[in-house]
Write a protein that holds these residues in place. Structure first.
Motif, PDB file in Angstrom:
ATOM      1  N   HIS A 178      46.945  38.625  30.667  1.00 50.95           N
ATOM      2  CA  HIS A 178      45.993  38.627  31.796  1.00 50.95           C
ATOM      3  C   HIS A 178      44.686  37.895  31.507  1.00 50.95           C
ATOM      4  CE1 HIS A 178      48.293  42.625  32.515  1.00 50.95           C
ATOM      5  NE2 HIS A 178      48.970  41.612  33.028  1.00 50.95           N
ATOM      6  N   ASP A 235      39.532  45.199  31.672  1.00 47.80           N
ATOM      7  CA  ASP A 235      39.600  44.326  32.833  1.00 47.80           C
ATOM      8  C   ASP A 235      38.183  43.889  33.192  1.00 47.80           C
ATOM      9  OD1 ASP A 235      42.289  44.133  33.422  1.00 47.80           O
ATOM     10  OD2 ASP A 235      42.001  44.782  35.499  1.00 47.80           O
ATOM     11  N   ASP A 248      41.735  39.811  33.509  1.00 46.35           N
ATOM     12  CA  ASP A 248      41.780  40.547  34.776  1.00 46.35           C
ATOM     13  C   ASP A 248      43.237  40.773  35.151  1.00 46.35           C
ATOM     14  OD1 ASP A 248      41.781  41.251  37.567  1.00 46.35           O
ATOM     15  OD2 ASP A 248      39.726  40.495  37.693  1.00 46.35           O
ATOM     16  N   SER A 249      43.655  42.019  35.088  1.00 46.79           N
ATOM     17  CA  SER A 249      45.091  42.308  35.263  1.00 46.79           C
ATOM     18  C   SER A 249      45.557  42.114  36.705  1.00 46.79           C
ATOM     19  CB  SER A 249      45.399  43.736  34.798  1.00 46.79           C
ATOM     20  OG  SER A 249      44.687  44.661  35.604  1.00 46.79           O
ATOM     21  N   LYS A 250      44.614  42.142  37.655  1.00 46.88           N
ATOM     22  CA  LYS A 250      45.015  41.894  39.043  1.00 46.88           C
ATOM     23  C   LYS A 250      44.945  40.407  39.360  1.00 46.88           C
ATOM     24  CE  LYS A 250      43.382  46.442  40.446  1.00 46.88           C
ATOM     25  NZ  LYS A 250      42.652  46.645  39.157  1.00 46.88           N
ATOM     26  N   TYR A 266      44.804  37.882  37.376  1.00 47.21           N
ATOM     27  CA  TYR A 266      45.654  37.038  36.512  1.00 47.21           C
ATOM     28  C   TYR A 266      46.870  37.819  36.035  1.00 47.21           C
ATOM     29  CZ  TYR A 266      41.193  34.675  36.662  1.00 47.21           C
ATOM     30  OH  TYR A 266      40.046  34.102  37.119  1.00 47.21           O
ATOM     31  N   ALA A 267      47.510  38.467  36.995  1.00 48.29           N
ATOM     32  CA  ALA A 267      48.635  39.361  36.682  1.00 48.29           C
ATOM     33  C   ALA A 267      49.757  38.625  35.949  1.00 48.29           C
ATOM     34  CB  ALA A 267      49.178  39.987  37.970  1.00 48.29           C
ATOM     35  N   ASN A 268      49.910  37.335  36.214  1.00 44.08           N
ATOM     36  CA  ASN A 268      51.048  36.612  35.638  1.00 44.08           C
ATOM     37  C   ASN A 268      50.711  35.797  34.392  1.00 44.08           C
ATOM     38  OD1 ASN A 268      52.763  37.565  37.682  1.00 44.08           O
ATOM     39  ND2 ASN A 268      51.951  35.999  39.086  1.00 44.08           N
TER      40      ASN A 268
END
Lengths: 205, 205
Positions: free
Chosen positions: B155, B109, B145-147, B149-151
């Protein structure tokens, strides 16, 4: 070209060793690499070129974490199957000499530049037609040192390596290398005409 | 290809700005770049991707001192004069994410990868026929970035920049970029099949 090619291949054929990867040897992290130099007040005079007792250049390590300056490609299919340096050349300068270059626009004593060769892996990808890097083939290096190489043109010496696992340079081939580096490189034996990173970082006069 | 090309050029034409050099902006020395991260116990979680209050990616700086991973070239003369990304692509990963990659074989991340484009300057030099880098044309970047760009697929988000002097990304073009990055990149949206540095540094399982 054909004379140079022969000359190069005659001296440097051992350089072109495929299938051996130096990546596994690069165990020092980027930060650690630079940390080594922090403890020394005079770290800007420290060179990344190291030599054994006989004055032979030790095989460079961790240069993939140095500063990349440019990547010419001389593909086999554009050179009758036999380029002088097959095929991509990834060229790196050590970070302390790069910092010196950015400040002074000159290559300091102790500068080491590594040229790492890779094959062309493919000529097509989703981004289009072209040349895409494949596997590592070998490295060559050049070092500038006004004391050690006082009698060489502009004080640069040129080295080939038997393999990635060689401890030191297998051959020094100043004559064949200088034939091009002295005559056609744009600045102090270095082909900065092909290295946008160095051109952009050179301070204005 | 032609559909992708259109889509890309439609969104990203502003990216391709020539004649502006970011080199002059890169005033932070290599060592200093890494020093910034030494003071923080948790420096390995620090990202080189920075955002403004509106969540727009700030234009990356000093990436020429990051880790180079590979340099595909998709020349105009091999793509009907109109490659999707003209012409050389110098690709860099930030050094902390590279250290993570070497240790874990994964993109963490906060990973940021920059693709800088240069023209083909010449097709001939003393080393033979081929493609040699010319002038800078522009940059693009991708951030995982998993938060944030969570969708997005895996990511990752994709960014273009109006010019080297832009403060932040001009456009986010996830759909057109993902079309290739999700389908044809060899590992987690990244074309490691073209990046020998990343392949060699990936730890064995």
């Amino acid at each position: 070209m054909s004379l140079l090619k022969k000359s190069f291949l005659g001296s440097f054929a051992p350089l072109l060793v495929s299938g051996l990867l130096v990546g596994q040897m690069a165990t020092v992290a980027v930060a650690a690499e630079h940390d080594k130099h922090k403890g020394h007040a005079g770290h800007h005079s420290k060179s990344y070129a190291h030599f054994n007792k006989d004055g032979e250049l030790l095989t460079p390590k961790d240069y993939r974490e140095w500063i990349f300056v440019g990547a010419p490609v001389t593909p086999k299919d554009m050179n009758d199957g036999n380029p002088a340096f097959p095929e991509f050349h990834n060229v790196y300068i050590d970070p302390v000499s790069y910092a010196h270059w950015k400040k002074n626009g000159k290559f300091r004593d102790g500068t080491i530049i590594v040229k790492e060769l890779t094959s062309v892996g493919t000529k097509e990808s989703s981004s289009g037609n072209g040349y895409f890097q494949g596997e590592y083939l070998g490295i060559a290096a050049t070092v500038k040192d006004s004391k050690r190489y006082a009698n060489r043109p502009n004080h640069w010496a040129y080295f080939g390596f038997e393999s990635y696992e060689s401890k030191s340079a297998a051959a020094q081939a100043d004559e064949s290398c200088n034939a091009c580096h002295v005559e056609t490189a744009a600045f102090d034996n270095v082909f900065i005409q092909h290295y946008p990173v160095l051109r952009a970082a050179k301070p204005a006069k």
